[in-house]
Design an enzyme around this catalytic site. Structure first.
Site, PDB file in Angstrom:
ATOM      1  N   SER A 184       0.844  -1.218   0.000  1.00 29.82           N
ATOM      2  CA  SER A 184       0.000   0.000   0.000  1.00 29.82           C
ATOM      3  C   SER A 184       0.867   1.252   0.000  1.00 29.82           C
ATOM      4  O   SER A 184       0.508   2.271   0.593  1.00 29.82           O
ATOM      5  CB  SER A 184      -0.938   0.013   1.220  1.00 29.82           C
ATOM      6  OG  SER A 184      -1.729  -1.133   1.265  1.00 29.82           O
TER       7      SER A 184
ATOM      8  N   GLY B 107      -4.826  -0.248  -0.123  1.00 26.85           N
ATOM      9  CA  GLY B 107      -5.028  -1.495  -0.854  1.00 26.85           C
ATOM     10  C   GLY B 107      -5.149  -2.748  -0.013  1.00 26.85           C
ATOM     11  O   GLY B 107      -5.755  -3.719  -0.436  1.00 26.85           O
ATOM     12  N   GLU B 108      -4.542  -2.777   1.164  1.00 26.36           N
ATOM     13  CA  GLU B 108      -4.495  -4.035   1.907  1.00 26.36           C
ATOM     14  C   GLU B 108      -5.319  -4.038   3.195  1.00 26.36           C
ATOM     15  O   GLU B 108      -5.487  -5.077   3.829  1.00 26.36           O
ATOM     16  CB  GLU B 108      -3.027  -4.345   2.250  1.00 26.36           C
ATOM     17  CG  GLU B 108      -2.228  -4.725   1.032  1.00 26.36           C
ATOM     18  CD  GLU B 108      -0.762  -4.429   1.206  1.00 26.36           C
ATOM     19  OE1 GLU B 108      -0.412  -3.238   1.351  1.00 26.36           O
ATOM     20  OE2 GLU B 108       0.044  -5.349   1.208  1.00 26.36           O
ATOM     21  N   MET B 109      -5.807  -2.850   3.565  1.00 28.13           N
ATOM     22  CA  MET B 109      -6.344  -2.659   4.914  1.00 28.13           C
ATOM     23  C   MET B 109      -7.365  -3.718   5.332  1.00 28.13           C
ATOM     24  O   MET B 109      -7.222  -4.374   6.358  1.00 28.13           O
ATOM     25  CB  MET B 109      -6.952  -1.251   4.992  1.00 28.13           C
ATOM     26  CG  MET B 109      -7.428  -0.846   6.346  1.00 28.13           C
ATOM     27  SD  MET B 109      -6.103  -0.610   7.528  1.00 28.13           S
ATOM     28  CE  MET B 109      -6.141  -2.102   8.463  1.00 28.13           C
TER      29      MET B 109
END
Ligand code: FES
Ligand code: FES
Length: 891
Positions: free
Chosen positions: A684, A850-852
């Site tokens: 991210s 993007g990954e949260m």
């Protein structure tokens, strides 16, 4: 020899007569013969993914399993027959305007399935949409925005609104608005070129020969029969690879083609080149390899057991151990008023991008060392180029990235590029390498399994005092990125909380399993499962509500994370407040549901939180921007966008800062020529790092324009000012954390999230259904709300797949069905709450997203299962069998 039949059919309005062999499928006719490459292939003739959907005689069909011989007199419509970017179909407009296109690989198939539905039913219910799209997979969107797109298309078709009205409702400001992604219309019209869409004159097709053993010495490789097969040009083995034949990420331990030992099922051994893909694949089955079996160890515990066979000669099976120590965890454990403990394990998982690991490679130019052009799927093109130069012993390499059908970390490491590049050098012909999904799974990295033993303690007031965790990481047969998930898991170990005493160690272990690599979140999703499960266990032990327990233990500005790094901002309590009303409502509804039911279904609500670190101290990125003669700009930056939205981020920031139309911002982002290394589009980090470098370059450009009293290309030229500016972003902080304690600089800012799962568990079958996921997030100011929520929804979908069903079992998982790829029928409602605290070091205050939601979804789901029926699942995925076993253990 089978007879070809002449078949007459109409394709996109053009009548054609084609010779069709009995086994020729429509997908091959469209793609290989007519180069209508908008129709995609993912599952390789298994009928599982829907990427190849076209319309035949008004019905959606999967072209990969439709025989051309059966289509005499039929009318075929492909995505190219629907509309063009200048004159798109209403359904294509709806997909673009709804933000339903991320990587875009599923999009043509989705659009065609939608057309078949809406041609018959202009007002479909959600159940109708699910039924119509149940055979179309999407890995990126979580299906939420696909529902939105179908509903919007239907309202266009019914004449209730128009694309013009929707576009007119968008604010003109570049920042903070859901402007369609720059490439979305190309993708909607099937014109975006992915790697397999490159057809080069004179190219050979290649296929791999792969190990059928998990661990063995290669005794012999007999290629004689394969060489005699029709269309075969040649066979190459490891001895034909000119360089080190080793891919070096952390250690040079992974052969492009194994020479003497195979260390995992699917290890590549040889490559067959032939005139067609079918010929190459048929010949590959004729290469005979004989093996001498070696001991097989599939888990980290087996591989570190005393006397275990050493898998690599250069290293013991225990590759390294990384400690983290803060305060005095041992003393704090002795003094804790309440302690919970457990062993939590997570599975090996596949990132599951829909696009196979395709690569095209060819030599360009004359002389001794013509340029080797690699057209691949890397998210770190300069890093991949350097690794290939070493492995292939060939310096003159250019790496180009076409559009990419999702990656989720898988393309932080090399897969098909080494094989295709070696083949292009050896056979001296352009090479097309289109591996099947099973082969793509063999040659790519996976999400590492973690085996975590945990103790979490608190004082009598409910404040966490200590955390002890021992992480064993199964890094598989090769080290690839073994360091990264452990380091990230340790650096983000304290998550959202103030934990004054920590004793942690992460150990990476070679096994005979698939190699682990980057995977959305890379480390924190595994560690978060352990911590957030333990958080609920401890809250229950202390008799404190799960949300309140998390809020009261929130880190505060001035306190420090696991690495000792002191934070100045921490908006976690605010997002707890945001989710609180939904949490209370959901708990009440679950209670009412459970008390009104006598059947086997139980409802439960679970929460889990995470603080996800963005940009490591000392990280650096460079890019440049150039004013074009029409006063637009071109951004030269090695920033991949396999679906996350980096193209939008760059475009919207540039348009905002320069106050120019977004159409005048051009991107040159996927070629090692004219760009410099930026590090991977992973972690991210690109909004912070790439976006930050862009702001820096544009500030210099604006300053020059101000000094020259101009905003134009001509004006800059006349004033003797440069038209090109180099921007750099240096993440604040220097040095690495201490090797013995892990204390020191870490990620310079964080995204905060807390999320809630609402589930139904069938206590008879153990089956779990997620009804709804709600998330509250603070990542700083939002650049593009549609892209932002798209990332959160996609992360929740992947997180639920990780929590409940997905698992990669090397040697057994071979396609999307055995992988248990989540379909639209597994989709669930989502709700998103945001706050936008500008981050002090952020890019215009923003970070990355993007990954949260991938990180904290799994524990939210397993905590909900526990609250529904009392079953605590310690071992992902929470399959029906494991839920039933956990229920039995509770009795
Ligand atoms: S490629 Fe046809 S269904 Fe997957
Ligand atoms: S947008 Fe559907 S697979 Fe990527």
């Amino acid at each position: 020899m089978s007879e070809n039949k002449k078949v007459t059919l109409t394709i996109n309005g053009v009548k054609r007569e084609v010779p069709a062999s009995p086994d020729m499928v429509l997908l091959d006719l469209l793609r290989n013969d007519l180069h209508l490459t908008g129709t995609k292939q993912s599952c390789d003739r298994k009928g599982q993914c829907g990427a190849c959907t076209v319309i035949v005689d008004n019905k959606a069909v999967r072209s990969c399993i439709t025989k051309v011989a059966s289509l005499d007199g039929s009318e075929v419509i492909t995505v190219e027959g629907l509309g063009t970017p200048d004159n798109p179909h209403l359904i294509q407009e709806a997909y673009v305007l709804s933000g339903a296109i991320q990587c875009g690989y599923c999009t043509p198939g989705m659009i065609m399935a939608t057309k078949a539905l809406l041609d018959k039913n202009e007002n479909p219910s959600d159940a109708d949409i699910k039924k119509a799209l149940s055979r179309n997979l999407c890995r990126c969107t979580g299906y939420t925005k696909i529902f939105d797109a179908v509903r919007l298309a239907a309202s266009f078709i019914r004449g209730e609104t128009t694309p013009e009205k929707v576009r007119a409702s968008l604010r003109t400001e570049a920042m903070g608005e859901s402007h369609p992604r720059p490439s979305s219309m190309l993708k909607a019209c099937g014109l975006a070129k992915f790697a397999a869409d490159y057809y080069i004159d004179g190219a050979v097709e290649i296929a791999g020969v792969h190990s059928t053993e998990h661990h063995a010495r290669i005794k012999s490789i007999d290629t004689s029969e394969a060489e005699k097969m029709p269309g075969v040009i040649g066979v190459m083995t490891g001895k034909d690879v000119p360089g080190t034949n080793r891919i070096r990420v952390m250690a040079p331990d992974q052969p492009i083609l194994c020479e003497d030992i195979v260390r995992m099922y699917g290890d590549p051994i040889a490559v067959v080149a032939a005139e067609t893909r079918q010929q190459a694949r048929a010949a590959a089955t004729k290469v005979k390899v004989t093996y001498e079996p070696l001991p097989v160890m599939r888990t980290a515990r087996e591989a570190i057991a005393e006397g275990a066979y050493q898998i690599h000669s250069h290293s013991p099976n225990l590759c390294f151990a990384m400690p983290l120590k803060k305060g005095d965890a041992e003393k704090a454990l002795k003094e804790a008023a309440a302690i919970v403990e457990g062993n939590f394990t997570t599975q090996m998982n596949h990132q599951a991008p829909l696009e196979p690991e395709v690569c095209i490679a060819y030599l360009d130019g004359e002389g001794d060392k013509p340029e080797l052009v690699i057209v691949g799927r890397s998210i770190n093109i300069h890093g991949a180029k350097a690794q290939l130069q070493d492995a292939l012993g060939y310096d003159n390499i250019r790496y180009q990235e076409p559009f990419v059908g999702g990656q989720f970390g898988i393309k932080a490491t090399i897969s098909s590029e080494g094989i295709a590049g070696a083949a292009a050098l050896y056979f001296k012909r352009p090479v097309r390498y289109v591996p099947s999904i099973e082969e793509s799974m063999w040659i790519s990295s996976k999400r590492h399994p973690f085996d975590m033993t945990v103790k979490l303690g608190a004082d009598a007031d409910g404040h966490i005092t200590t955390y002890d965790i021992d992480i064993l990481e199964n890094t598989g047969a090769y080290m690839t990125l073994a360091f990264v998930p452990i380091s990230r898991a340790l650096h983000m170990l304290s998550s959202s909380y103030n934990i004054p005493n920590i004793n942690a160690v992460g150990r990476a272990v070679y096994t005979n399993d698939a190699p682990g690599g980057a995977a959305r979140g890379a480390g924190p999703p595994q560690a978060c499962f352990a911590l957030e499960s333990a958080m609920d266990m401890l809250a229950e032990k202390l008799g404190i509500d799960a949300l309140e327990f998390r809020r009261m233990n929130s880190l505060k500005p001035g306190q420090s994370k696991a690495t000792g790094m002191v934070v100045s901002q921490w908006p976690f309590p605010e997002i707890c407040d945001l989710i609180q009303p939904c949490y209370e409502k959901a708990k009440k509804e679950a209670e009412e549901f459970n008390s009104s039911q006598s059947g086997p279904i139980r409802r439960g609500v679970g929460i889990a939180a995470d603080a996800f670190g963005i940009a490591e101290a000392g990280d650096k990125s460079d890019l440049s921007v150039e004013v074009d003669p029409d006063d637009g700009i071109t951004i030269y930056a090695a920033i991949a966008d396999p679906g996350e939205g980096n193209d939008s981020m760059l475009t919207q920031i540039a348009a905002h800062l320069l106050d120019i139309p977004m159409e005048k911002v051009r991107l040159y982002t996927r070629d090692t020529d004219k760009t410099v290394g930026m590090g991977p589009a992973a972690g991210s980090r690109m909004t912070f790092m790439g976006g930050g470098a862009l702001v820096n370059a544009l500030e210099q450009m604006k300053q020059a324009m101000k000094e020259a009293g101009t905003r134009t290309y001509e004006g800059l030229k006349k004033a003797g000012k440069p038209t090109r500016y180099q921007g750099v972003r240096n993440a604040p902080g220097e040095g690495r954390p201490d090797r013995d304690t892990g204390q020191g600089p870490s990620f310079v800012t964080d995204v905060q999230n807390i999320q809630m799962a609402e589930v139904e568990v069938n206590i008879k079958t153990g089956e779990t259904r997620v009804i709804k996921m709600t998330t509250a997030v603070d990542a700083g100011p939002i650049i593009n709300p549609q892209n932002f929520t798209g990332q959160l929804e996609g992360g929740m979908d992947q997180g639920v797949g990780y929590a409940l069903r997905e698992e990669y079992i090397n040697g057994k998982t071979k396609d999307w069905v055995t992988f248990k790829f989540p379909t639209i029928n597994d989709s669930f409602d989502t709700e998103i709450y945001t706050s936008e605290t500008p981050r002090e070091p952020g890019t215009l205050g923003s970070t990355g997203i993007g990954e949260m939601t991938m990180v904290s979804t799994a524990p939210a789901v397993t905590n909900a299962i526990k609250n529904a029926c009392g079953a605590r699942v310690y071992n992902l995925p929470a399959t029906p069998e494991k839920v039933k076993a956990a229920l039995a253990a509770e009795k």
